[in-house]
Design a protein around this motif. Structure first.
Motif, short mmCIF file in Angstrom:
data_model
loop_
_atom_site.label_atom_id
_atom_site.label_comp_id
_atom_site.label_asym_id
_atom_site.label_seq_id
_atom_site.Cartn_x
_atom_site.Cartn_y
_atom_site.Cartn_z
N ARG A 149 10.96 -21.76 -15.53
CA ARG A 149 9.95 -21.38 -14.54
C ARG A 149 8.70 -20.88 -15.24
NH1 ARG A 149 13.24 -17.96 -9.95
NH2 ARG A 149 14.64 -19.63 -9.34
N THR A 150 7.58 -21.30 -14.74
CA THR A 150 6.31 -20.79 -15.26
C THR A 150 5.61 -20.04 -14.14
OG1 THR A 150 5.19 -22.84 -14.71
CG2 THR A 150 6.05 -22.63 -16.95
N SER A 151 4.87 -19.01 -14.52
CA SER A 151 4.21 -18.21 -13.52
C SER A 151 2.87 -17.74 -14.06
CB SER A 151 5.09 -17.01 -13.18
OG SER A 151 4.51 -16.26 -12.16
N ARG A 152 1.90 -17.57 -13.17
CA ARG A 152 0.57 -17.12 -13.57
C ARG A 152 0.26 -15.74 -12.98
NH1 ARG A 152 -3.27 -22.31 -12.63
NH2 ARG A 152 -1.62 -23.83 -12.83
N ASP A 153 1.30 -14.97 -12.69
CA ASP A 153 1.06 -13.67 -12.11
C ASP A 153 0.48 -12.70 -13.14
OD1 ASP A 153 3.30 -13.49 -13.65
OD2 ASP A 153 4.61 -12.72 -12.09
N ARG A 154 -0.13 -11.63 -12.64
CA ARG A 154 -0.75 -10.64 -13.52
C ARG A 154 -0.49 -9.25 -12.97
NH1 ARG A 154 -6.74 -12.64 -14.82
NH2 ARG A 154 -7.13 -10.89 -13.46
N GLY A 155 -0.73 -8.28 -13.82
CA GLY A 155 -0.62 -6.90 -13.39
C GLY A 155 0.79 -6.46 -13.07
N LEU A 156 0.92 -5.72 -11.97
CA LEU A 156 2.20 -5.14 -11.57
C LEU A 156 3.24 -6.22 -11.25
CD1 LEU A 156 3.74 -2.56 -11.01
CD2 LEU A 156 2.86 -2.62 -8.67
N ARG A 157 2.80 -7.32 -10.65
CA ARG A 157 3.74 -8.40 -10.35
C ARG A 157 4.33 -9.00 -11.63
NH1 ARG A 157 3.62 -10.38 -5.03
NH2 ARG A 157 1.92 -9.49 -3.81
N ARG A 207 12.61 -7.97 -14.21
CA ARG A 207 13.70 -8.65 -13.51
C ARG A 207 14.36 -9.69 -14.40
NH1 ARG A 207 11.79 -13.01 -9.71
NH2 ARG A 207 11.56 -13.92 -11.77
N ASP A 208 13.54 -10.49 -15.09
CA ASP A 208 14.08 -11.54 -15.96
C ASP A 208 14.85 -10.95 -17.14
OD1 ASP A 208 12.92 -13.29 -14.21
OD2 ASP A 208 11.27 -13.88 -15.54
N GLY A 209 14.36 -9.85 -17.70
CA GLY A 209 15.07 -9.20 -18.80
C GLY A 209 16.41 -8.66 -18.36
N VAL A 220 4.71 -7.42 -14.55
CA VAL A 220 5.63 -6.41 -15.09
C VAL A 220 6.96 -6.46 -14.34
CG1 VAL A 220 6.02 -3.93 -15.37
CG2 VAL A 220 3.79 -4.91 -15.95
N ALA A 221 6.89 -6.55 -13.00
CA ALA A 221 8.11 -6.61 -12.20
C ALA A 221 8.91 -7.87 -12.52
CB ALA A 221 7.76 -6.57 -10.72
N ARG A 222 8.24 -9.01 -12.66
CA ARG A 222 8.94 -10.27 -12.97
C ARG A 222 9.59 -10.21 -14.34
NH1 ARG A 222 7.54 -14.32 -15.96
NH2 ARG A 222 5.34 -13.77 -15.97
#
Length: 98
Positions: A40-48, A55-57, A50-52
């Motif tokens: 999965r690739t994602s372009r989120d930034r900031g708090l989102r 979660r993945d870790g 960090v949360a992702r």
């Protein structure tokens, strides 16, 4: 004065733990399956982001199905209890745990 537990109690409890562990190991409910995060690739930034990443870790260290971890723990506890009781038979009576 309490009656002492029977000598076979730890073995029966250990066998019960092993049996329950084996049953749970065979039962892998889909509700407890963790989804795969690979590819999965994602372009989120900031708090989102960090949360992702958090979660993945966390998902990497958890087993694929949580019942596998519970079953493994029950199997180890049951086998350990049986082994302690079996080895307890070999020690002197005043040093026995059970």
């Amino acid at each position: 004065m309490q009656n002492p537990p029977p000598q076979s109690s730890p073995i029966i409890a250990g066998l019960a733990l092993v049996g329950i562990g084996l049953l749970i190991r065979q039962w892998q409910p889909q509700a407890l399956e963790l989804p795969s995060t690979e590819g999965r690739t994602s372009r989120d930034r900031g708090l989102r982001r960090v949360a992702r990443k958090s979660r993945d870790g966390l998902a990497r260290v958890l087993p694929g199905n949580l019942t596998g971890s519970i079953a493994r723990s029950l199997l180890v506890m049951g086998a350990g209890l049986i082994l302690v009781r079996a080895l307890d038979e070999l020690v002197e009576d005043e040093d026995a745990l059970f």
